[in-house]
Design a protein around this motif. Structure first.
Motif, PDB file in Angstrom:
ATOM      1  N   ASP A 337       0.706  -1.259   0.030  1.00  0.00           N
ATOM      2  CA  ASP A 337       0.298  -0.075   0.087  1.00  0.00           C
ATOM      3  C   ASP A 337       1.032   1.501   0.603  1.00  0.00           C
ATOM      4  N   SER A 399      -6.210  11.527   3.907  1.00  0.00           N
ATOM      5  CA  SER A 399      -6.682   9.973   4.066  1.00  0.00           C
ATOM      6  C   SER A 399      -6.419   8.861   3.714  1.00  0.00           C
ATOM      7  N   LEU A 400      -5.043   9.158   2.954  1.00  0.00           N
ATOM      8  CA  LEU A 400      -4.193   7.794   2.588  1.00  0.00           C
ATOM      9  C   LEU A 400      -3.841   7.553   3.268  1.00  0.00           C
ATOM     10  N   GLN A 402      -4.513   8.223   6.873  1.00  0.00           N
ATOM     11  CA  GLN A 402      -5.486   7.800   7.624  1.00  0.00           C
ATOM     12  C   GLN A 402      -6.008   5.703   7.694  1.00  0.00           C
ATOM     13  N   ASP A 403      -6.280   5.997   6.236  1.00  0.00           N
ATOM     14  CA  ASP A 403      -7.007   4.375   6.049  1.00  0.00           C
ATOM     15  C   ASP A 403      -5.740   4.151   6.105  1.00  0.00           C
ATOM     16  N   ASN A 406      -5.564   3.345  10.087  1.00  0.00           N
ATOM     17  CA  ASN A 406      -6.235   2.835  10.491  1.00  0.00           C
ATOM     18  C   ASN A 406      -6.687   1.028  10.161  1.00  0.00           C
ATOM     19  N   LYS A 407      -5.896   0.898   9.078  1.00  0.00           N
ATOM     20  CA  LYS A 407      -6.311  -0.110   8.832  1.00  0.00           C
ATOM     21  C   LYS A 407      -5.431  -1.631   9.501  1.00  0.00           C
ATOM     22  N   HIS A 474     -14.595  10.782  11.838  1.00  0.00           N
ATOM     23  CA  HIS A 474     -14.393   9.722  10.872  1.00  0.00           C
ATOM     24  C   HIS A 474     -15.272   8.662  10.522  1.00  0.00           C
TER      25      HIS A 474
END
Ligand SMILES: Cc1cc2nc3c(=O)[nH]c(=O)nc-3n(C[C@H](O)[C@H](O)[C@H](O)COP(=O)(O)OP(=O)(O)OC[C@H]3O[C@@H](n4cnc5c(N)ncnc54)[C@H](O)[C@@H]3O)c2cc1C
Length: 474
Positions: A337, A399-400, A402-403, A406-407, A474
């Motif tokens: 990622d 946002s990338l 944060q994603d 979170n993942k 979020h």
């Protein structure tokens, strides 16, 4: 919010005229320097910047601002990436001139003014053969890091920075100056250890210090991605083998040097070279492409990562947590990622994601409710700094990131652990405003809110994390 008016700025200058404080406004030559921050996205036009030199001056500025309902922020090193040490139109209380450090070698204590940076604390302490738990990147300031908890290479041995805080001096919202410790204002001392930014301006700290025998073993290694699974295997055994004197960071960064996303490792061993080489043998034998490991004084160990995070560019710091053992496939997926992001966007290669194996042995000896800091548990921090240059990429990069964080938390963090009821799993100093107060302070939040009503009823210290903002955005 209205921009500080010219008459108000004059009034502020007048208020401070018999002090050593310097008031900088837009027409001054050093204004641009005064609003510069680690992340250029946090450079906001302040109404006035006050370079204070004493606790009394801080008190004067706080009283001036609160009486007139003028928003103000406190600036230590300026490393916060969600803008909590910046203000558009308000007053910045800049602590950089309050950087005095004094060591009491007999008592093994170090007195540090609120605007000092860790690099100076490390150096001054070392001249007495002492060290205190400080930051792994020592260009950051003591104030911002210590008040939110504070992890460093010595955490495995001595706990968090706040676990070694003996007392502090604070300017409260009403301008009062108080000392906090286990015996003086113990309720505020509880709050300061983990949520201090929300209660006042801390102008002085007294820390416990420890004898430090140099040199230590440490440095940075770069590997190609095919070594990742073996590095994860090493990480998975780290916990069983560690005695608390080691530290192990690994992660990914774009590398111009190698034209690809590399896996980096940072080793730390507070002992002899031979013992360290034995401990890290599985890593050292993986044939790194770059090997900068050496025996070095402890203060130098805290500088080696500074170059990975210099001022300039737009940035965002994000945090999560991991529990061992890690699943190799999940970590490889994070690599992929991250690599995709590095290949897709321009000038982002100085970004990194890092898994921070700083032993929690000492940290979890203190219960979560013993201090405001609620992130104690059998897990480790994961962090990332995304860096880019085009302002139009701000929402995308955030946002990338944060994603991704979170993942990591979902796949590898406390969320999947059976010991759910331990710490909150978010280090408040790594979290941006996407995290709400409940997520950051867990069961400690009601007590924090009660103390806020008592000491800061108008919530003037809310820019780091707002303790009355519950709703997740979020
Ligand atoms: C490159 C980098 C490396 C880092 N390394 C580590 C690390 O090794 N260990 C770790 O635990 N954390 C680390 N962090 C996280 C760090 O703790 C936070 O980013 C922290 O907020 C930085 O503090 P600062 O004073 O430098 O920044 P600032 O932006 O100046 O301050 C951060 C917040 O603290 C407040 N504040 C600062 N000083 C005071 C004070 N004296 N009184 C009251 N409020 C104050 C500010 O108002 C602001 O809200 C790192 C962050 C970065 C970006």
């Amino acid at each position: 919010m209205p921009f500080l008016s010219y008459p108000r700025a004059l009034e502020l200058k007048n208020e401070l005229r018999e002090t050593n404080a310097e008031v900088i406004t837009m027409e001054n030559e050093n204004y641009a320097e005064g609003i510069s921050r680690f992340s250029s996205s946090c450079e906001k036009e302040a109404g006035a910047i006050v370079r204070v030199t004493s606790t009394d001056e801080v008190s004067k500025v706080v009283s001036f601002a609160t009486k007139r309902h003028i928003p103000f922020v406190v600036q230590g090193g300026g490393f916060n990436t969600s803008g909590s040490s910046s203000t558009f139109g308000g007053i910045v209380i800049n602590l950089s001139k309050m950087s005095q450090i004094t060591v009491d070698p007999g008592a093994k204590t170090v007195f540090v003014q609120g605007g000092a940076i860790w690099e100076d604390v490390d150096k001054v302490s070392a001249t007495f053969g002492l060290a205190i738990v400080g930051c792994t990147m020592n260009h950051t300031s003591v104030g911002g890091t210590a008040l939110g908890g504070g992890y460093g290479w010595l955490t495995g041995r001595y706990g968090l920075i706040i676990d070694n805080l003996l007392s502090a001096r604070l300017v409260l919202a009403d301008g009062r100056i108080v000392t906090v410790s286990m015996t003086e204002n113990p309720d505020l001392f509880w709050a300061v250890r983990g949520a201090g930014q929300g209660f006042g301006v801390t102008t002085e700290f007294v820390f416990k210090a420890y004898p430090q025998t140099d040199p230590v073993f440490g440095g940075l290694l770069y590997f190609t991605a095919d070594r990742l699974s073996q590095i994860v295997h090493f990480a998975n055994e780290f916990e069983e083998r560690s005695t608390g004197i080691e530290g192990f960071l690994f992660g990914f960064t774009g590398s111009l040097l190698m034209q690809e996303t590399v896996v980096f490792v940072v080793t730390f061993y507070n002992g002899s070279r031979s013992a360290a080489e034995k401990f890290f043998e599985p890593i050292l034998s993986l044939k790194p492409v770059v090997n900068e490991i050496e025996m070095m004084p402890y203060p130098k160990m805290n500088t080696i990562l500074n170059r990975a995070a210099e001022f300039g560019g737009r940035k965002s710091l994000g945090g999560s947590n991991i529990v061992l053992p890690l699943n190799v496939k999940s970590v490889e997926e994070v690599y992929r990622d991250f690599d995709t992001i590095m290949k897709t966007f321009p000038r982002v290669s100085e970004s990194f994601v890092v898994f921070e194996l700083l032993p929690y042995i000492e940290l979890i000896k203190v219960p979560n409710e013993a201090t405001a800091f609620a992130n104690r548990g059998k897990y480790y921090n994961a962090a990332s700094i995304f860096r880019w240059h085009d302002p139009e990429l701000d929402p995308k990069m955030r946002s990338l990131q944060q994603d991704m964080m979170n993942k990591i938390g979902r796949r590898a963090g406390v969320a999947r652990s059976e010991e759910m009821n331990q710490g909150v799993g978010v280090y408040a100093n790594y979290a941006g405003h996407e995290a709400n107060a409940t997520e950051l302070f867990g069961d400690n939040l009601p007590r924090l809110q009660t103390l806020k009503m008592q000491y800061d009823p108008d919530n003037v210290f809310k820019k780091w994390h707002d303790m009355f903002l519950h709703t997740s955005v979020h």
